[in-house]
Design an enzyme around this catalytic site. Structure first.
Site, PDB file in Angstrom:
ATOM      1  N   CYS A  64       0.812  -1.226   0.000  1.00 41.52           N
ATOM      2  CA  CYS A  64       0.000   0.000   0.000  1.00 41.52           C
ATOM      3  C   CYS A  64       0.843   1.272   0.000  1.00 41.52           C
ATOM      4  O   CYS A  64       0.367   2.330  -0.406  1.00 41.52           O
ATOM      5  CB  CYS A  64      -0.937   0.010   1.194  1.00 41.52           C
ATOM      6  SG  CYS A  64      -1.957  -1.445   1.211  1.00 41.52           S
TER       7      CYS A  64
ATOM      8  N   HIS B 257      -4.128   6.734   1.522  1.00 38.79           N
ATOM      9  CA  HIS B 257      -4.382   5.431   0.914  1.00 38.79           C
ATOM     10  C   HIS B 257      -5.777   4.977   1.332  1.00 38.79           C
ATOM     11  O   HIS B 257      -6.207   5.237   2.455  1.00 38.79           O
ATOM     12  CB  HIS B 257      -3.313   4.438   1.398  1.00 38.79           C
ATOM     13  CG  HIS B 257      -3.669   3.021   1.128  1.00 38.79           C
ATOM     14  ND1 HIS B 257      -3.990   2.581  -0.130  1.00 38.79           N
ATOM     15  CD2 HIS B 257      -3.782   1.938   1.950  1.00 38.79           C
ATOM     16  CE1 HIS B 257      -4.276   1.286  -0.074  1.00 38.79           C
ATOM     17  NE2 HIS B 257      -4.153   0.879   1.171  1.00 38.79           N
TER      18      HIS B 257
ATOM     19  N   ASN C  79     -10.079  -1.114  -1.987  1.00 37.93           N
ATOM     20  CA  ASN C  79      -8.652  -0.860  -1.755  1.00 37.93           C
ATOM     21  C   ASN C  79      -7.865  -1.291  -2.990  1.00 37.93           C
ATOM     22  O   ASN C  79      -7.786  -2.479  -3.292  1.00 37.93           O
ATOM     23  CB  ASN C  79      -8.227  -1.656  -0.511  1.00 37.93           C
ATOM     24  CG  ASN C  79      -6.754  -1.483  -0.170  1.00 37.93           C
ATOM     25  OD1 ASN C  79      -5.969  -0.969  -0.963  1.00 37.93           O
ATOM     26  ND2 ASN C  79      -6.374  -1.943   1.009  1.00 37.93           N
TER      27      ASN C  79
END
Ligand code: ACO
Length: 331
Positions: A113, A258, A288
């Site tokens: 990430c 994020h 995500n």
């Protein structure tokens, strides 16, 4: 030393929308459960046969168009992903060939990430050193092939979506504009909390029929541990980034976090005393997208006209590793 700046931004999301109701047909879950815990309503899944480098190619074309550049202007490629086309070579090489740029350097970043922010930090350093002038930095993922769509894998499967974002980084003609600082962290003691094992290179052979039988081809996550650490480290690294630039939280016009879980970002914003609307979120639509999430968000914000020259932004991420990072930019 010359400052580096983002000269163009692009994104690509596959067309296929997969709602929480669609997932509910594959395993036991509900729209209410997913929305309540994550904020996610739907995500995009790439079709069979589509590689991570294919999504990256579309996002890169968009970034080049927005920067008013041609592919030939790119002199280096940095590709952040946890879902590369193959184990090796890196997806940067596949993308480079698809762009017709044989000969220029390519580098893959495997930092989940925070991969995009790690990539941005490398690009920033290369540009400031004068090594390259037009670096393409990509964050792209095809998660949908590597999710376990059964009750056993549902805690992870509901979270992720496919997508790509790309930026072009080059020298800033105005020394006050550009990437002011980047802060990178990791703590490998937590490596097994969120990982996709697939193989064990210490074993000979490194993949066996048991690998499949034991479900080691699917990502495993201790969700509560991820959550707890994320809501601590995100505010911490933001504070560090502010301090490094002698800035206060109120100086920041926009936070681009994020998109792991809407609740994580709401917690982090509350801890910092930042109004929620200053913490950009699009997880509702995309889930995500790991390395893709920050450049995708940046591309949307620019399209909405929500960012003006001189605005201060902080990009921040936390993810598997654990790794976490923040970058301060004067737009
Ligand atoms: N649908 C319905 N029920 C589910 C699902 C699902 N998709 N997944 C798990 N459950 C069940 C569990 O089996 C459990 O049932 P039980 O009480 O009968 O045992 C119950 O729901 C609660 O499960 P928990 O895991 O305790 O749920 P929690 O409240 O912790 O929420 C979640 C899970 C949403 C994953 C949360 O822990 C989280 O968001 N953590 C952070 C995860 C994250 O952000 N990961 C990615 C970041 S890093 C990166 O981006 C790579």
């Amino acid at each position: 030393m010359t400052r580096a700046r983002i000269l163009g931004v692009g994104r690509y999301l596959p067309e296929r929308r997969v709602t929480n109701f669609d997932l509910g047909k594959m395993f036991e879950t509900s729209d209410e459960w997913i929305q309540q815990r994550t904020g996610i309503v739907e995500r995009r899944f790439a079709e069979e046969g589509v590689y991570c480098s294919d999504l990256a190619l579309e996002a890169s074309r968009d970034a080049l168009k927005n920067a008013g550049m041609k592919a030939e202007d790119v002199d280096f490629i940095i590709f952040a992903t946890l879902s590369p086309d193959h184990h090796f070579p890196g997806s940067g090489c596949y993308l480079q060939a698809k762009m017709g740029l044989s000969g220029i350097g390519c580098m893959d970043i495997r930092n989940q990430c925070t991969g995009f922010l790690y990539g941005l930090a490398v690009a920033d350093s290369f540009v400031r050193l004068g090594m390259y002038k037009r670096i393409l930095v990509i964050g792209a993922e095809v998660h949908s092939s590597a999710l376990n769509f059964t009750n056993e894998g549902r805690d992870v499967a509901v979270l992720f979506g496919d997508g790509a974002g790309a930026v072009i980084v080059g020298p800033s003609e105005d020394p006050s504009r550009g990437i002011l600082s980047t802060h990178l962290h990791a703590d490998g003691r937590y490596a097994d909390i969120l990982r996709l094992e697939i193989w064990d290179i210490s074993k000979k052979p490194y993949i066996t029929p048991e690998t499949l039988e034991q479900g080691r081809i699917w990502p495993k996550m201790q969700g509560k541990e991820v959550f707890k650490m994320a809501v601590t480290k995100i505010p911490e690294v933001i504070e560090e980034a502010l301090q490094a630039n002698n800035l206060g939280i109120e100086d920041i016009d926009l936070f681009l976090p994020h998109q792991a879980n809407l609740r994580i970002n709401q917690f982090a914003a509350a801890r910092l005393g930042v109004p929620e609307e200053k913490f950009y979120s699009n997880i509702q639509r995309y889930g995500n997208t790991t390395a893709g999430s920050i450049p995708i968000a940046l591309s949307e914000v620019l399209e909405q006209g929500a960012l003006r020259e001189g605005n201060l932004i902080i990009m921040v991420a936390f993810g598997s590793g654990f790794t976490w990072a923040a970058s301060v930019i004067r737009w």
